[in-house]
Design an enzyme around this catalytic site. Sequence first.
Site, short mmCIF file in Angstrom:
data_model
loop_
_atom_site.label_atom_id
_atom_site.label_comp_id
_atom_site.label_asym_id
_atom_site.label_seq_id
_atom_site.Cartn_x
_atom_site.Cartn_y
_atom_site.Cartn_z
N MET A 1 0.85 -1.20 0.00
CA MET A 1 0.00 0.00 0.00
C MET A 1 0.88 1.24 0.00
SD MET A 1 -3.01 -1.17 2.53
CE MET A 1 -2.02 -2.36 3.33
N GLU B 1 -7.68 0.84 7.13
CA GLU B 1 -7.60 0.01 5.93
C GLU B 1 -8.52 -1.18 6.04
OE1 GLU B 1 -3.71 -1.24 6.08
OE2 GLU B 1 -3.01 0.73 5.52
N HIS C 1 4.05 -0.49 11.59
CA HIS C 1 4.63 0.78 11.11
C HIS C 1 5.48 1.48 12.17
CE1 HIS C 1 0.81 1.15 8.32
NE2 HIS C 1 1.64 0.18 7.94
N ASN D 1 0.01 4.68 5.63
CA ASN D 1 1.11 3.71 5.54
C ASN D 1 2.39 4.46 5.16
OD1 ASN D 1 -1.55 3.03 4.41
ND2 ASN D 1 -0.86 0.97 4.81
P1 FDA Z 1 13.14 -1.56 6.40
O1 FDA Z 1 12.61 -2.17 7.64
O2 FDA Z 1 12.35 -1.66 5.16
O3 FDA Z 1 14.60 -2.09 6.11
C1 FDA Z 1 15.58 -2.27 7.10
C2 FDA Z 1 16.52 -3.37 6.63
O4 FDA Z 1 17.68 -3.36 7.46
C3 FDA Z 1 15.92 -4.77 6.74
O5 FDA Z 1 16.14 -5.47 5.56
C4 FDA Z 1 16.68 -5.39 7.91
O6 FDA Z 1 16.82 -6.79 7.81
C5 FDA Z 1 18.03 -4.69 7.82
N1 FDA Z 1 18.74 -4.60 9.10
C6 FDA Z 1 18.23 -4.24 10.31
N2 FDA Z 1 19.19 -4.24 11.24
C7 FDA Z 1 20.35 -4.60 10.61
C8 FDA Z 1 21.68 -4.80 11.05
N3 FDA Z 1 22.04 -4.59 12.33
N4 FDA Z 1 22.61 -5.20 10.15
C9 FDA Z 1 22.26 -5.41 8.84
N5 FDA Z 1 21.00 -5.25 8.38
C10 FDA Z 1 20.05 -4.83 9.26
N6 FDA Z 1 4.11 0.20 4.84
C11 FDA Z 1 3.46 0.78 3.80
O7 FDA Z 1 3.71 1.93 3.47
N7 FDA Z 1 2.50 0.06 3.13
C12 FDA Z 1 2.15 -1.20 3.47
O8 FDA Z 1 1.31 -1.83 2.84
C13 FDA Z 1 2.82 -1.80 4.58
N8 FDA Z 1 2.48 -3.04 5.02
C14 FDA Z 1 3.26 -3.68 5.98
C15 FDA Z 1 3.02 -5.01 6.30
C16 FDA Z 1 3.86 -5.67 7.19
C17 FDA Z 1 3.59 -7.10 7.56
C18 FDA Z 1 4.97 -4.98 7.75
C19 FDA Z 1 5.91 -5.67 8.71
C20 FDA Z 1 5.20 -3.66 7.44
C21 FDA Z 1 4.36 -3.00 6.56
N9 FDA Z 1 4.60 -1.68 6.19
C22 FDA Z 1 3.85 -1.08 5.20
C23 FDA Z 1 5.70 -0.91 6.81
C24 FDA Z 1 6.88 -0.75 5.86
O9 FDA Z 1 7.27 -1.99 5.32
C25 FDA Z 1 8.04 -0.11 6.64
O10 FDA Z 1 7.60 1.14 7.10
C26 FDA Z 1 9.28 0.09 5.79
O11 FDA Z 1 9.75 -1.14 5.29
C27 FDA Z 1 10.38 0.74 6.61
O12 FDA Z 1 11.43 1.09 5.73
P2 FDA Z 1 12.88 1.39 6.29
O13 FDA Z 1 13.71 1.88 5.18
O14 FDA Z 1 12.75 2.20 7.52
O15 FDA Z 1 13.46 -0.02 6.80
#
Ligand code: FDA
Length: 575
Positions: free
Chosen positions: A173, A423, A514, A552
């Site tokens: 989304m 949603e 989120h 989102n």
């Molecule tokens: P993100 O979390 O994407 O990436 C961080 C990365 O860093 C990960 O790959 C992790 O493994 C890695 N990492 C962490 N610590 C580390 C370390 N110490 N060493 C190496 N790597 C490390 N949002 C939205 O806008 N629409 C939607 O539909 C949804 N739906 C949704 C469903 C579900 C089930 C979840 C869990 C989340 C959503 N979200 C969402 C939220 C959205 O996915 C989230 O806000 C973003 O992925 C966050 O992006 P970031 O760049 O902050 O980090």
Amino acid sequence: MTNNNTNSNATNNGINRRQFLQSSLTMATVTGLGMSACTTTAFNRPLKNAQNTASNMNADKVKDNAHYPVIIIGTGYGSAVTALRLAEAGIPCLMLEMGLDWQLAKQQTGLKFSSMAWAEKQSTWLRTTTIAPFANYRKFKKFTGALDRIDFQHINVYAGRGVGGGSLVNGGMSVTPRKDYFAEIFPTLDTDLFYAKYFPLANAQLGVHSIPDDFYQSSKYYQFSRIGESEGVKAGYIPVKVPNVYDYDYMQAEQAGTVPKSALKDEVIYGNNYGKKDLTKTYLKQALATGKVTIVSLYKVEQLIENNGNIGNEEENYTDDTLYSLKVKQINTQGETIAIKTLHTDKLFLGAGSLGTTELLLKSHAKGTLTRLDSQVGKHWGNNGNVMATRSGIKSSLGRKQSSIPAVGLSKWTDDKQAIFVEVAPFPIGIDLRMALYLAINRVEKTGTIGYDTKDDKLTLDWDDRHNQQMVKNTERFLDEMNNANGGHDGSIFSHIDAQGKKHQGVNPKICYHPLGGCVLGKATDKFGRLNNYQGIYITDGSLIPASIGVNPYVTITALAEYCVENVLAEDFVG
Ligand code: FDA
């Protein structure tokens, strides 16, 4: 000068700074082809050998004690934008990702993302059962699966693991926030510029588009959405179509039975095998195509170390003014440590997600290796007002078959006292239980604080019922209004007992999809995401947003990253 941060000699195990600078272009070009272009003898090897193949390939890529001009931690939204824009400017980058490279694993071993109904070990990060918001009955062996959950006493925070970060597991989304709310959350940013430049750029790059109306209106897979929409209208809510990055042409072919099913076969929170344009098909693909970006998976950054100019190699008689070192743990797919390495860099981009980035900073501070950390780090954290909710006894059939990709939301965001955006979520289990599922997004009236407990060596989060109170009240009002207008009652799969012992049927504020904040733009950083007090450390991810954005969040995270990286590229990478 003796290297006091590692116990291995650069010339034995890796390449030193000068060698690296000489060879960086060549190496980045070779390895920058990344996982998808690597041919390997391990192709089609059975799944049980996956841990050896993926990690062995990476073991050769990153040498202990090597220097990289730019290191990016994580491969989610903030990091993917960073990698692309730096690479386009000709700057080689190393990306370190703790999760699997799913494309590589698919090529090597045939590993696929798991469906929701029949979850397998690759669904879940290093646990022996699933950790979905409900119905966790499947058992399996530990594996570095796609969905992780970080548990605190009063809230469970979900995160995607693997190359592509949250884009692998999320529902796609893609919502641009309301302009007035964005201006309220970021009063110092140029709102007009964001809506003229960075939001359109983020949407275009991510491949955001709307569901075709004729498909939405006619498909049996969206009956649950159409019913949700009409119930919402009756209850006084404004229906809003929610754009997505799922390829609706592909989804229509799924419906026609001409391609393998993904969204129409209950794939989403453990990854989509087809259809969804996650980051590996957009930003990361483009970044790798430049030949400047190397991604290594199953590498977890454990600690950041400020060097104050005391890195070097006595035997080669040179001193090095490297600013930062990283302690990195290489793991296999059972989570076991294969190697501990130390890497060095002068420019460090943190994109490990709200909790991941904040944890790295606070942990390193607690261990005495980032001594000048600003007291703002850890503050202004929130769950974007997430409350899951459910109703049962819906009068109309929601359909036996439901797409796993949501398409509509219900808004009362302009209600001054109880602003809410909800949603309409699917419940794609193959039977129609007349049960509706919702994810509510509320304002965060009281923000939380992330800390680090040195005694137990773990992250802490000051977040409890005082933080949830208003959002639970709003979501209960939503359920009441929906039930009163349409019939039905609060569902039984969620309930919440508050601090006073009162039971709230139908809602669960513990589930957070989120997470936002912890390293907020303009508070813990300057206006372009440079971490206060540290030259060369940049924050690019969801931790930049203070607690809430009203929709989102990933479109906003992407737009903010575009803005920050454009400006630091112009100012800090000159020449
Ligand atoms: P993100 O979390 O994407 O990436 C961080 C990365 O860093 C990960 O790959 C992790 O493994 C890695 N990492 C962490 N610590 C580390 C370390 N110490 N060493 C190496 N790597 C490390 N949002 C939205 O806008 N629409 C939607 O539909 C949804 N739906 C949704 C469903 C579900 C089930 C979840 C869990 C989340 C959503 N979200 C969402 C939220 C959205 O996915 C989230 O806000 C973003 O992925 C966050 O992006 P970031 O760049 O902050 O980090």
